[in-house]
Design a protein around this motif. Structure first.
Motif: not given
Length: 206
Positions: A150-157, A33-54
């Motif tokens: 841009a990604v290559a430059a952000g890797l240093y951060a 189902e779309v609802a539990p799938f989208s909810h599971a994906c939303s839990l990834v948001f904080p992790l992406l935030g931890c990876l910084g500007i890259a």
């Protein structure tokens, strides 16, 4: 979006949600189902935030697409029905379509999977090589020169491995279980979604 540091052990939540999705795929008794799938994906948001500007570009791309799928879940129940809905309207590949967003979200899940694999396989405190390999393997082939630069430059951060574990409130030992759980479960889900596209002759390399 909540501050990453305020989220309570995001990797555990991600792993658990994808284990539940994988169980649904493996049961073969009903479509995912779309609802539990989208909810599971939303839990990834904080992790992406931890990876910084890259990975800011990935966060800006991933988050609205997951939210679009969450909105779609109000009227479309399953992932197969979502693709069929767009096929009927001849808009599968159009910018902003649910199908296009699903394909890109699935790619984002695959990047996280490869990052987790690299964390388990590598040694040392550098996180740059880990993310660089994951990006090169999954996303770079689909990006133009400007984004790749841009990604290559952000890797240093990027944070160090130790800094990342601290941000996600894990240590080397506790993280391994949850990283492995996500790797196994997400692969099942990713292959399932790719299969939905391929079985409808929609392709996945676009």
């Amino acid at each position: 979006m909540a501050e990453p540091g305020n989220d309570d052990k995001p990797v555990r939540k991600i792993a658990q949600s994808f284990k539940e999705l994988a169980a649904a795929v493996n049961s073969q008794t009903a479509d995912v189902e779309v609802a539990p799938f989208s909810h599971a994906c939303s839990l990834v948001f904080p992790l992406l935030g931890c990876l910084g500007i890259a990975f800011k570009f990935a966060e800006m791309d991933f988050v609205p697409k997951v939210r679009d799928l969450a909105d779609a879940s109000k009227s479309i129940k399953t992932l197969p029905a979502l693709l069929d809905h767009d096929m009927e309207r001849n808009c599968v590949r159009k910018a902003g379509s649910h199908s296009r967003n699903l394909l890109r979200v699935n790619r984002g899940l695959d990047v996280v999977r490869v990052i987790f694999e690299q964390i388990l396989e590598s040694e040392g405190d550098s996180f740059k090589d880990i993310v660089s390999k994951a990006y090169a393997q999954v996303l770079a082939p689909h990006h133009g020169w400007a984004i790749r630069k841009a990604v290559a430059a952000g890797l240093y951060a990027l944070p160090t491995r130790a800094q990342l574990l601290k941000k996600i409130k894990e240590d080397e030992n506790s993280s391994k279980i949850h990283l492995r759980d996500y790797i196994v479960a997400s692969e099942t889900v990713i292959l399932y979604i790719n299969g939905l596209f391929l079985s409808r002759d929609l392709g996945i390399e676009w």
